[in-house]
Design a protein around this motif. Structure first.
Motif, short mmCIF file in Angstrom:
data_model
loop_
_atom_site.label_atom_id
_atom_site.label_comp_id
_atom_site.label_asym_id
_atom_site.label_seq_id
_atom_site.Cartn_x
_atom_site.Cartn_y
_atom_site.Cartn_z
N VAL A 229 -3.62 -13.68 -34.26
CA VAL A 229 -3.39 -15.02 -33.70
C VAL A 229 -2.71 -14.91 -32.34
CG1 VAL A 229 -2.06 -17.15 -33.98
CG2 VAL A 229 -3.40 -16.24 -35.89
N ARG A 230 -1.71 -14.05 -32.24
CA ARG A 230 -1.01 -13.88 -30.96
C ARG A 230 -1.95 -13.32 -29.89
NH1 ARG A 230 2.92 -11.39 -32.80
NH2 ARG A 230 2.36 -9.24 -32.38
N PHE A 231 -2.76 -12.35 -30.28
CA PHE A 231 -3.70 -11.72 -29.36
C PHE A 231 -4.72 -12.75 -28.84
CE2 PHE A 231 -6.82 -8.85 -27.73
CZ PHE A 231 -6.18 -7.64 -27.51
N ILE A 232 -5.28 -13.53 -29.76
CA ILE A 232 -6.28 -14.53 -29.38
C ILE A 232 -5.67 -15.59 -28.47
CG2 ILE A 232 -7.73 -16.41 -30.27
CD1 ILE A 232 -8.97 -13.77 -30.86
N GLU A 233 -4.45 -16.02 -28.81
CA GLU A 233 -3.78 -17.03 -28.00
C GLU A 233 -3.60 -16.53 -26.56
OE1 GLU A 233 0.33 -19.72 -28.08
OE2 GLU A 233 0.23 -17.79 -29.11
N ARG A 234 -3.27 -15.25 -26.43
CA ARG A 234 -3.09 -14.67 -25.09
C ARG A 234 -4.41 -14.63 -24.33
NH1 ARG A 234 -2.65 -13.78 -20.73
NH2 ARG A 234 -1.42 -12.24 -19.57
N LEU A 235 -5.49 -14.27 -25.00
CA LEU A 235 -6.80 -14.21 -24.34
C LEU A 235 -7.25 -15.59 -23.87
CD1 LEU A 235 -8.99 -11.69 -26.39
CD2 LEU A 235 -7.51 -11.27 -24.43
N ARG A 236 -6.93 -16.60 -24.65
CA ARG A 236 -7.36 -17.96 -24.28
C ARG A 236 -6.61 -18.47 -23.05
NH1 ARG A 236 -7.35 -20.05 -30.45
NH2 ARG A 236 -9.38 -19.19 -31.07
N ARG A 243 -14.03 -17.83 -23.32
CA ARG A 243 -12.85 -17.50 -24.09
C ARG A 243 -13.17 -17.51 -25.59
NH1 ARG A 243 -8.76 -21.82 -21.65
NH2 ARG A 243 -10.70 -23.01 -21.60
N PRO A 244 -12.51 -16.68 -26.37
CA PRO A 244 -12.84 -16.60 -27.80
C PRO A 244 -12.47 -17.88 -28.55
CG PRO A 244 -10.94 -15.23 -27.29
CD PRO A 244 -11.49 -15.69 -25.98
N GLY A 245 -13.40 -18.35 -29.37
CA GLY A 245 -13.14 -19.52 -30.20
C GLY A 245 -12.76 -19.10 -31.61
N ILE A 246 -12.73 -20.07 -32.51
CA ILE A 246 -12.37 -19.77 -33.90
C ILE A 246 -13.41 -18.84 -34.53
CG2 ILE A 246 -11.92 -20.78 -36.17
CD1 ILE A 246 -11.22 -23.40 -34.68
N SER A 247 -14.67 -19.05 -34.18
CA SER A 247 -15.72 -18.20 -34.76
C SER A 247 -15.51 -16.74 -34.37
CB SER A 247 -17.10 -18.69 -34.32
OG SER A 247 -17.22 -18.68 -32.91
N GLU A 248 -15.08 -16.50 -33.12
CA GLU A 248 -14.79 -15.12 -32.70
C GLU A 248 -13.58 -14.56 -33.43
OE1 GLU A 248 -17.57 -16.64 -29.81
OE2 GLU A 248 -15.63 -17.48 -30.41
N THR A 249 -12.58 -15.40 -33.65
CA THR A 249 -11.40 -14.96 -34.41
C THR A 249 -11.81 -14.49 -35.80
OG1 THR A 249 -9.99 -16.56 -33.25
CG2 THR A 249 -9.13 -15.64 -35.29
N LEU A 250 -12.63 -15.30 -36.47
CA LEU A 250 -13.05 -14.96 -37.83
C LEU A 250 -13.95 -13.72 -37.84
CD1 LEU A 250 -13.73 -18.58 -39.16
CD2 LEU A 250 -11.81 -17.09 -39.74
N ASP A 251 -14.82 -13.60 -36.84
CA ASP A 251 -15.66 -12.40 -36.75
C ASP A 251 -14.79 -11.15 -36.58
OD1 ASP A 251 -18.00 -13.79 -37.00
OD2 ASP A 251 -18.49 -13.78 -34.86
#
Length: 312
Positions: A229-236, A243-251
């Motif tokens: 979650v922290r990593f994704i938040e930083r990328l966004r 930018r990665p969405g929820i689908s990318e997070t789950l993948d």
């Protein structure tokens, strides 16, 4: 399983049903879905790709216990592809059979231009649904279609009826619940939006994304979930092309679980970066920017650091 009237008896019961179907959202989206159902208005959802717009229609079809009919939009989509077309091979075969019986052309025409020779596309299929429960009609990525198709769609959504010259007017017996989505690659005309209830779906905040991970990936390690979650938040926060969405997070999480990774480390991030970033330019920007900074890299990979602490 609750029936649709019970589910839509309040916003709270709808929220419970959404969460029971692993769709984690908030009151604002639940409210607009609730209103769209009771006001019998199309629901227009906009947002970045991968934030869960299409999933709303999929979940609604499960909650309502009805069929999902999907129209995937694309450039050049026309009425014939979305509504109906005649089954010409079948018509031609019937013409030959009737000619052998020396039928008059007018008689043949009365036969071949009837519903058995009609190929129903998604819009007509939704309008003419003979099922007891109204279907959910998903018109996905409307912004990919041309403006001419929007104008055509405007008429359909106004009356939920169509006129076929050879047959006449066909009107919906059960008005479908309509969900339209757009990634906003272009603006959709205001006239269409006026007929809908509108909602913008944004990227989830860290707390909501944690709830999504716990719901969609039962048993996920808390350390891994927090790092992701922290990593994704930083990328966004970066100006990536996509930018990665929820689908990318789950993948990404699914990939990490399959690789038996219980925490993030530099080799794991490098090996699975393609789950998050889908453009070469974005990957290069990440590697030359965030990932090239040892301090930034260490912050992202700290197992027990909260988002607020990481920024401090």
């Amino acid at each position: 399983m609750k029936d649709s009237e019970e589910v839509f008896s309040s916003i709270e019961t709808l929220l419970e049903a959404l969460e029971a179907n692993q769709y984690i959202t908030d009151n604002s989206l639940a409210t607009v879905i609730y209103l769209a159902y009771h006001m019998k208005r199309p629901l227009f959802l906009e947002g970045e790709p991968g934030v869960g717009k299409t999933e709303v229609a999929l979940v609604l079809s499960r909650i309502l216990g009805t069929r999902l009919i999907r129209l995937q939009c694309y450039e050049g989509l026309d009425a014939a592809s979305a509504l109906y077309e005649w089954n010409y091979p079948k018509q031609l075969l019937r013409i030959r059979m009737e000619e052998q019986c020396r039928k008059h052309p007018d008689e043949i025409g009365q036969v071949i231009y009837t519903e058995p020779y009609l190929i129903k596309r998604p819009l007509l299929e939704a309008i003419q649904s003979s099922e007891e429960k109204s279907p959910v009609l998903l018109i996905d990525e409307l912004d990919r279609a041309d403006e001419e198709f929007e104008a055509f769609l405007l008429e359909i959504l106004s009356d939920f009826q169509i006129s076929i010259p050879e047959i006449g007017t066909l009107k919906a017996t059960h008005r479908p619940m309509v969900v339209l989505t757009s990634n906003r690659t272009r603006e959709v005309h205001e006239a269409l939006k006026r007929r809908c209830l509108y909602h913008w779906i944004d990227y989830p905040d860290p707390e909501k994304e944690m709830r999504i991970l716990r719901a969609r990936v039962p048993g996920i390690q808390e350390t891994l979930a927090a790092q992701v979650v922290r990593f994704i938040e930083r990328l966004r926060g970066e100006d990536f092309f996509k930018r990665p969405g929820i689908s990318e997070t789950l993948d990404w999480v699914e990939a990490l679980v399959k690789l038996n990774r219980y925490h993030l480390d530099p080799p794991t991030v490098e090996q699975t970066l393609g789950c998050l970033l889908k453009y070469r330019e974005d990957i290069q920007r990440f590697r030359l920017g965030i990932w090239a900074d040892p301090l930034e890299q260490a912050r992202l990979l700290q197992p027990n650091l909260t988002s607020g602490q990481a920024e401090g």
